[in-house]
Write a protein that holds these residues in place. Structure first.
Motif, PDB file in Angstrom:
ATOM      1  N   THR A 320       0.854  -1.184   0.000  1.00 28.43           N
ATOM      2  CA  THR A 320       0.000   0.000   0.000  1.00 28.43           C
ATOM      3  C   THR A 320       0.888   1.231   0.000  1.00 28.43           C
ATOM      4  OG1 THR A 320      -1.761  -1.117   1.216  1.00 28.43           O
ATOM      5  CG2 THR A 320      -1.733   1.285   1.308  1.00 28.43           C
ATOM      6  N   LEU A 321       0.693   2.118  -0.971  1.00 29.06           N
ATOM      7  CA  LEU A 321       1.523   3.322  -1.024  1.00 29.06           C
ATOM      8  C   LEU A 321       1.321   4.135   0.242  1.00 29.06           C
ATOM      9  CD1 LEU A 321       1.214   4.417  -4.767  1.00 29.06           C
ATOM     10  CD2 LEU A 321       2.993   3.040  -3.660  1.00 29.06           C
ATOM     11  N   GLY A 322       2.442   4.589   0.808  1.00 29.75           N
ATOM     12  CA  GLY A 322       2.418   5.294   2.074  1.00 29.75           C
ATOM     13  C   GLY A 322       2.928   4.457   3.227  1.00 29.75           C
ATOM     14  N   THR A 323       3.136   3.158   2.995  1.00 31.68           N
ATOM     15  CA  THR A 323       3.590   2.262   4.054  1.00 31.68           C
ATOM     16  C   THR A 323       5.084   2.425   4.313  1.00 31.68           C
ATOM     17  OG1 THR A 323       1.924   0.625   3.426  1.00 31.68           O
ATOM     18  CG2 THR A 323       3.755  -0.141   4.787  1.00 31.68           C
ATOM     19  N   PRO A 324       5.485   2.637   5.569  1.00 29.84           N
ATOM     20  CA  PRO A 324       6.923   2.676   5.890  1.00 29.84           C
ATOM     21  C   PRO A 324       7.513   1.266   5.889  1.00 29.84           C
ATOM     22  CG  PRO A 324       5.581   3.779   7.577  1.00 29.84           C
ATOM     23  CD  PRO A 324       4.653   2.967   6.736  1.00 29.84           C
ATOM     24  N   ALA A 325       8.816   1.210   5.762  1.00 31.95           N
ATOM     25  CA  ALA A 325       9.528  -0.066   5.788  1.00 31.95           C
ATOM     26  C   ALA A 325      10.961   0.190   6.234  1.00 31.95           C
ATOM     27  CB  ALA A 325       9.511  -0.724   4.412  1.00 31.95           C
ATOM     28  N   VAL A 326      11.645  -0.868   6.584  1.00 29.15           N
ATOM     29  CA  VAL A 326      13.094  -0.829   6.810  1.00 29.15           C
ATOM     30  C   VAL A 326      13.714  -1.764   5.793  1.00 29.15           C
ATOM     31  CG1 VAL A 326      14.977  -1.397   8.389  1.00 29.15           C
ATOM     32  CG2 VAL A 326      12.925  -0.249   9.252  1.00 29.15           C
ATOM     33  N   VAL A 327      14.744  -1.283   5.091  1.00 33.98           N
ATOM     34  CA  VAL A 327      15.429  -2.098   4.091  1.00 33.98           C
ATOM     35  C   VAL A 327      16.900  -2.235   4.468  1.00 33.98           C
ATOM     36  CG1 VAL A 327      13.844  -1.546   2.217  1.00 33.98           C
ATOM     37  CG2 VAL A 327      15.808  -0.046   2.629  1.00 33.98           C
ATOM     38  N   SER A 328      17.423  -3.430   4.274  1.00 30.98           N
ATOM     39  CA  SER A 328      18.837  -3.707   4.496  1.00 30.98           C
ATOM     40  C   SER A 328      19.453  -4.083   3.161  1.00 30.98           C
ATOM     41  CB  SER A 328      19.000  -4.846   5.510  1.00 30.98           C
ATOM     42  OG  SER A 328      20.379  -5.150   5.696  1.00 30.98           O
ATOM     43  N   VAL A 329      20.398  -3.279   2.692  1.00 28.31           N
ATOM     44  CA  VAL A 329      20.918  -3.360   1.334  1.00 28.31           C
ATOM     45  C   VAL A 329      22.390  -3.767   1.356  1.00 28.31           C
ATOM     46  CG1 VAL A 329      21.484  -1.971  -0.700  1.00 28.31           C
ATOM     47  CG2 VAL A 329      19.286  -1.663   0.449  1.00 28.31           C
ATOM     48  N   SER A 330      22.766  -4.674   0.452  1.00 29.18           N
ATOM     49  CA  SER A 330      24.171  -5.048   0.332  1.00 29.18           C
ATOM     50  C   SER A 330      24.510  -5.302  -1.129  1.00 29.18           C
ATOM     51  CB  SER A 330      24.473  -6.307   1.162  1.00 29.18           C
ATOM     52  OG  SER A 330      23.683  -7.395   0.742  1.00 29.18           O
ATOM     53  N   GLN A 331      25.723  -4.922  -1.501  1.00 32.43           N
ATOM     54  CA  GLN A 331      26.183  -5.037  -2.882  1.00 32.43           C
ATOM     55  C   GLN A 331      27.701  -5.039  -2.853  1.00 32.43           C
ATOM     56  OE1 GLN A 331      24.239  -2.378  -5.765  1.00 32.43           O
ATOM     57  NE2 GLN A 331      26.241  -1.862  -6.590  1.00 32.43           N
ATOM     58  N   GLU A 332      28.326  -5.814  -3.750  1.00 36.79           N
ATOM     59  CA  GLU A 332      29.780  -5.926  -3.750  1.00 36.79           C
ATOM     60  C   GLU A 332      30.456  -5.094  -4.824  1.00 36.79           C
ATOM     61  OE1 GLU A 332      30.998  -9.978  -3.811  1.00 36.79           O
ATOM     62  OE2 GLU A 332      30.109 -10.443  -1.848  1.00 36.79           O
ATOM     63  N   LYS A 333      29.954  -5.092  -6.048  1.00 39.38           N
ATOM     64  CA  LYS A 333      30.639  -4.412  -7.156  1.00 39.38           C
ATOM     65  C   LYS A 333      29.691  -3.434  -7.832  1.00 39.38           C
ATOM     66  CE  LYS A 333      33.816  -8.200  -8.191  1.00 39.38           C
ATOM     67  NZ  LYS A 333      34.306  -9.141  -9.226  1.00 39.38           N
ATOM     68  N   PRO A 334      29.819  -2.124  -7.500  1.00 42.53           N
ATOM     69  CA  PRO A 334      30.670  -1.533  -6.461  1.00 42.53           C
ATOM     70  C   PRO A 334      30.060  -1.741  -5.076  1.00 42.53           C
ATOM     71  CG  PRO A 334      29.365   0.172  -7.479  1.00 42.53           C
ATOM     72  CD  PRO A 334      29.070  -1.090  -8.235  1.00 42.53           C
ATOM     73  N   ASP A 335      30.878  -1.593  -4.057  1.00 45.36           N
ATOM     74  CA  ASP A 335      30.438  -1.830  -2.691  1.00 45.36           C
ATOM     75  C   ASP A 335      29.361  -0.828  -2.281  1.00 45.36           C
ATOM     76  OD1 ASP A 335      30.933  -3.242  -0.061  1.00 45.36           O
ATOM     77  OD2 ASP A 335      31.208  -1.156   0.535  1.00 45.36           O
ATOM     78  N   LEU A 336      28.288  -1.333  -1.735  1.00 45.60           N
ATOM     79  CA  LEU A 336      27.192  -0.487  -1.267  1.00 45.60           C
ATOM     80  C   LEU A 336      26.464  -1.234  -0.167  1.00 45.60           C
ATOM     81  CD1 LEU A 336      25.438   2.105  -1.630  1.00 45.60           C
ATOM     82  CD2 LEU A 336      24.025   0.772  -3.203  1.00 45.60           C
ATOM     83  N   ARG A 337      26.396  -0.640   1.009  1.00 42.34           N
ATOM     84  CA  ARG A 337      25.720  -1.262   2.145  1.00 42.34           C
ATOM     85  C   ARG A 337      25.053  -0.175   2.974  1.00 42.34           C
ATOM     86  NH1 ARG A 337      27.804  -6.435   2.237  1.00 42.34           N
ATOM     87  NH2 ARG A 337      29.719  -6.608   0.992  1.00 42.34           N
ATOM     88  N   PHE A 338      23.770  -0.383   3.262  1.00 39.70           N
ATOM     89  CA  PHE A 338      23.091   0.534   4.180  1.00 39.70           C
ATOM     90  C   PHE A 338      21.819  -0.106   4.706  1.00 39.70           C
ATOM     91  CE2 PHE A 338      21.541   2.058  -0.067  1.00 39.70           C
ATOM     92  CZ  PHE A 338      20.164   1.896   0.105  1.00 39.70           C
ATOM     93  N   VAL A 339      21.385   0.389   5.848  1.00 41.44           N
ATOM     94  CA  VAL A 339      20.090   0.038   6.429  1.00 41.44           C
ATOM     95  C   VAL A 339      19.342   1.344   6.625  1.00 41.44           C
ATOM     96  CG1 VAL A 339      18.862  -0.990   8.385  1.00 41.44           C
ATOM     97  CG2 VAL A 339      21.040  -1.982   7.606  1.00 41.44           C
ATOM     98  N   LYS A 340      18.161   1.456   6.021  1.00 40.06           N
ATOM     99  CA  LYS A 340      17.419   2.712   6.111  1.00 40.06           C
ATOM    100  C   LYS A 340      15.929   2.441   6.272  1.00 40.06           C
ATOM    101  CE  LYS A 340      20.434   5.594   3.200  1.00 40.06           C
ATOM    102  NZ  LYS A 340      20.863   6.545   4.249  1.00 40.06           N
ATOM    103  N   PRO A 341      15.267   3.279   7.075  1.00 35.86           N
ATOM    104  CA  PRO A 341      13.807   3.323   7.012  1.00 35.86           C
ATOM    105  C   PRO A 341      13.396   4.124   5.779  1.00 35.86           C
ATOM    106  CG  PRO A 341      14.607   4.906   8.616  1.00 35.86           C
ATOM    107  CD  PRO A 341      15.816   4.185   8.085  1.00 35.86           C
ATOM    108  N   VAL A 342      12.389   3.644   5.068  1.00 40.33           N
ATOM    109  CA  VAL A 342      11.931   4.281   3.831  1.00 40.33           C
ATOM    110  C   VAL A 342      10.405   4.257   3.818  1.00 40.33           C
ATOM    111  CG1 VAL A 342      14.000   3.677   2.499  1.00 40.33           C
ATOM    112  CG2 VAL A 342      12.061   2.096   2.585  1.00 40.33           C
ATOM    113  N   VAL A 343       9.827   4.929   2.815  1.00 43.56           N
ATOM    114  CA  VAL A 343       8.373   4.935   2.667  1.00 43.56           C
ATOM    115  C   VAL A 343       8.043   4.587   1.216  1.00 43.56           C
ATOM    116  CG1 VAL A 343       6.238   6.246   2.929  1.00 43.56           C
ATOM    117  CG2 VAL A 343       8.161   6.678   4.469  1.00 43.56           C
ATOM    118  N   ALA A 344       7.089   3.685   1.027  1.00 43.55           N
ATOM    119  CA  ALA A 344       6.649   3.280  -0.316  1.00 43.55           C
ATOM    120  C   ALA A 344       5.769   4.379  -0.899  1.00 43.55           C
ATOM    121  CB  ALA A 344       5.875   1.966  -0.233  1.00 43.55           C
TER     122      ALA A 344
END
Length: 395
Positions: A320-344
């Protein structure tokens, strides 16, 4: 990436309509049992079970959620929590979410012979941004590549009135005599000159215009120094197809080289093949001029401005648009890592599935560079108002 409700090809829907217009014969054998398809499953967890995130990101998420509340705040599921969101003091955003929401881990159940055989806990997150283009409201060199508004020969037929089960499905096509046929592909549109009267702007770079369609919104710097903001208005009915895949198949790029920046570089090196490359994606987006606060992001599918690094595009079939979430992101090439609260707050033509996201990086070249590099593994936790479950959020 602001592409709207799920679209079927005109040919497929015309076939469906023909099938639905006849009475099916009586079955001669018992119907086979319906097999369970893969689908989302949710498990409530505590906030202490979430991966660590930064306090400042919760402040951005609260800012984005408040904007979403202007759209969903009158619904039963959201009314109380949206009212509380307006009174949160600066610095207490995380405390607000912890006090008012329950995290639900999002996974996808896999079935064989109607038996669950496993769960997928991670999906894919890509990135998008609001690009800057250079152009004019009138055609004048070097601004010779059109940004089209919606042409008058594009038919959009909402099927829900006749077939309620097709709610959200729209048929796109054009008239050919008395028949409705699929609308033109990108390759055909690129060769048409009769559409020029529908151009709302002209830009200096066809590849930039292509990526504007991929992103769904952007700003055009005009010769007088002012900006024209444009956003998604409609689409020709075809699904997006990656031109990067075609470039790899033809040997123009290697798989590890695929990025928006590398595709742009290839186009500059091969100007005579640009039209051919772009035509590999049959999807074509039409735009409209948008007004709004220049200090805010572009308007997403929810109808509210997007917040850089706090807004995501999702599949509205599962979110449902407007729903908050927490996402945990990981990537190696190139390196990218973060944990963020976001909203759809947005949707996209390529965003399909319960754990499939597009992360909004913001406006300009730096945001574009970050978005172009992102192709990440992601885990997600849906934040649901206390006392409710994910299935309750559309109330």
């Amino acid at each position: 990436m602001t592409l709207k409700p799920l679209r079927w090809s005109a040919l497929a829907l015309l076939t469906l309509l023909a099938a639905c217009s006849t009475t099916p014969p009586e079955p001669t054998e018992p119907a086979a049992p319906v097999k369970k398809a893969s689908g989302p499953v949710y498990e409530a967890v505590s906030f202490s079970a979430l991966p660590a995130s930064e306090k400042k990101d919760w402040e951005s998420a609260l800012e984005a959620f408040r904007l979403s509340c202007t759209s969903i705040g009158k619904r039963d599921a959201w009314r109380d929590v949206c009212l509380r969101a307006q009174t949160v003091r600066p610095g207490l955003a995380r405390e607000f979410f912890e006090a008012n929401f329950t995290p639900w881990k999002v996974e996808v159940a896999k079935y064989e012979n109607n038996e669950e055989v496993g769960r997928q806990e991670a999906g894919l997150m890509t990135g998008y941004f609001e690009p800057l283009l250079f152009g004019s409201r009138v055609r004048q060199a070097p601004f010779v590549h059109p940004i089209y508004g919606v042409p008058d020969d594009l038919l959009v037929i909402d099927l829900a009135d006749l077939y309620p089960e097709l709610k959200g499905m729209r048929l796109r096509g054009k008239l050919e005599g008395r028949r409705v046929v699929p609308y033109d592909t990108r390759g055909v549109i690129q060769k048409r000159t009769d559409l020029d009267r529908w151009a709302i702007a002209w830009v200096d770079d066809p590849v930039a215009a292509f990526f504007l369609q991929v992103q769904g919104s952007g700003r055009i710097l005009l010769p007088d120094g002012t900006y024209m903001r444009v956003g998604f208005a409609d689409q020709n009915g075809y699904r997006y197809r990656s031109i990067g895949r075609w470039l790899v198949e033809k040997g123009h790029l290697k798989p590890h080289e695929l990025s928006m920046q590398r595709i742009q570089a290839w186009a500059k090196e091969n100007p005579k093949r640009v039209a051919e490359a772009l035509a590999q994606n049959p999807s074509y987006v039409f735009f409209e001029e948008r007004n709004g606060d220049p200090n805010l992001g572009p308007t997403g599918a929810q109808g509210v401005p997007l917040t850089p690094r706090a807004s995501v595009a999702v599949d509205p079939k599962f979110w449902t648009l407007g729903t908050p979430a927490v996402v945990s992101v990981s990537q190696e090439k190139p390196d990218l890592r973060f944990v963020k609260p976001v909203v759809a707050q947005d949707t996209g033509g390529a965003i399909r599935g319960p754990i499939r996201f597009d992360f909004f990086w913001g406006f300009g070249d730096d945001a574009g560079a970050a978005a172009g590099r992102q192709k990440s593994r992601v885990e997600a936790w849906m934040l649901v108002p206390n006392g409710l479950e994910p299935r309750d959020l559309r109330r």
